[in-house]
Scaffold this active site. Sequence first.
Site, short mmCIF file in Angstrom:
data_model
loop_
_atom_site.label_atom_id
_atom_site.label_comp_id
_atom_site.label_asym_id
_atom_site.label_seq_id
_atom_site.Cartn_x
_atom_site.Cartn_y
_atom_site.Cartn_z
N ASP A 1 9.95 5.53 -10.07
CA ASP A 1 9.50 6.19 -11.30
C ASP A 1 10.26 7.49 -11.57
O ASP A 1 10.51 7.85 -12.73
CB ASP A 1 8.00 6.50 -11.21
CG ASP A 1 7.14 5.28 -11.47
OD1 ASP A 1 7.70 4.20 -11.72
OD2 ASP A 1 5.90 5.41 -11.42
N LYS B 1 -0.58 -4.08 -3.56
CA LYS B 1 -1.89 -3.54 -3.20
C LYS B 1 -2.03 -2.14 -3.82
O LYS B 1 -1.46 -1.18 -3.31
CB LYS B 1 -2.07 -3.46 -1.68
CG LYS B 1 -3.42 -2.89 -1.24
CD LYS B 1 -3.55 -2.88 0.26
CE LYS B 1 -4.89 -2.33 0.71
NZ LYS B 1 -5.04 -0.88 0.44
N SER C 1 0.81 -1.22 0.00
CA SER C 1 0.00 0.00 0.00
C SER C 1 0.85 1.27 0.00
O SER C 1 1.55 1.55 -0.97
CB SER C 1 -0.96 -0.05 1.20
OG SER C 1 -1.91 0.96 1.13
#
Length: 546
Positions: free
Chosen positions: A300, A314, A289
């Site tokens: 990223d 998740k 999460s």
Amino acid sequence: MKTLFKKKILIPVLALTIFFSTTAFQNDFFEIAKQIEIFTTLYKELNMNYVDETNPADLMDTAIKSMLKDLDPYTTFMNEQDVEVARINNTGDYTGIGARVKTLKDKLVIIEPYKDYPADKAGLKAGDEIIKIGNIDLATFKDDKGDLLKGTSGSRVEVTFKRQGKIQTATINRAEVEINAVPYFSMINEETGYIVLSQFNSKASSQTAYAVKDLKAQGAKNIILDLRDNPGGLLHEAVNVVNIFVPKNQLVVTTKSKVEKFNKTYYTQKESLDVEIPVIVLINGRSASASEIVAGTLQDLDRGVILGSRSFGKGLVQRPKQLTYGTQLKLTISRYYTPSGRCIQALDYWHRDEKGDAVRITQDNYHEFKTKNGRPVFDGGGVLPDEALDITKTSAITTAILQKDFIFDYATTYYYKHQTIKDIDNFKLSDSDFSDFKKYLKTNDFSFETETEKALTKALESAKKEGLDDNIQKDYNTLINNLKTSKIEGIDENKAQLTSLLTDEIVKRYVYREGVYDYYKTHNPEIERATEILSNPTTYSGFLTK
């Protein structure tokens, strides 16, 4: 009489108008109303006319849970006690005995007493089995057993517990307990700081920022951020943790839903603490999460190197919805996407197999995305680390051993056989210790069924229906026996990982969790590899540009 009739008509019409105009499911309005009416009349008739006495609350609880079971496991009904637990998890503050406790059918098991908190001061240890609280026998207590340990600060609770087969008693003086999001930070060497971020409660970003500042003041030129076993928490705290290392106005996460108002973009709001300091993030299969938002976003943006094993996967966002009588519905409202556009949700709860289990998204169905520097990253299976370490990958046999608490139980047995260890800083399990652990598994009838065994059993069942089992029974028996041999060998094949897990649990028994983190600094392979990468700027930058 005419006026009263108008009022009776007006109220439901007004209610219907409000519901119809505000709901996102206008096309389903009449179907929803129809089903609610059917359920209401059924519920009433059942409670009034069933042959035996019924418990309306239990029936409703079962009905709600059965309804939600077909959705994802994060959409849950929360009674008043559940709401309080959620509040504690989000704030990190509560009043109690200061221990992590596991609830079993007939007892409570102390998993971890927090150092210098009431349970620890009363002498309770990991592995103690609480069988009685006050005059209440937990074997016959039907409600939430953990609630019996709660109470106001300064109040006392008497517990009867079993330790290594012996019955003992203790008096615990309850106190306010503060659970830190960052339970530990320290310098590993002259240039590298180490921060453990264990959960994303309301203190996560402030405590992480404090740790970064403190470590930099001590001379840290690199940071290792440990998110292993971090189950997540508050989304906005994940955004704020990212903000420590990336500049203001940077996109961190996007949430997308079929309900337009839940479509949101989250940007960093403050000036960062340090946009240049090299960062390595440690993750494993229990990092979930909010942990994945931090790891995925830093990956990223090519702002940090991710090390360890694939995270949990998740990619769903929940929001509590207030219901009546202090209850809540924790509802999955959207999916989240990292800056590259990927959603790392690993299980598809909306397309299930013939057993009703969620289907894992396979590598064949992953989609490729690009980081800021053009490196390929993928969706669908959690955050994949920039460098995967074999020792961190949890195998099927290791998972089965963990799920059945054999690591925990063996550590308890080991502790009471070795009451003192002279040099815990250099503690190491021997080959004979590992052999003893294998004997322990055998003595306690450790077994587990592999996916291969399940498939073979299913094939044999189908063959029996078709009258073909006589032809394949011999081959089936051979395959099953080979699998059993393979599983036994699998324990040795996973020796390094099992030894690491056992060592962590055993060390914790002597020096608490804080001592485990101290132990990590010189013995943990993930930290050792992270330190090695950070010591070579060319190696570090190579991960972010290849």
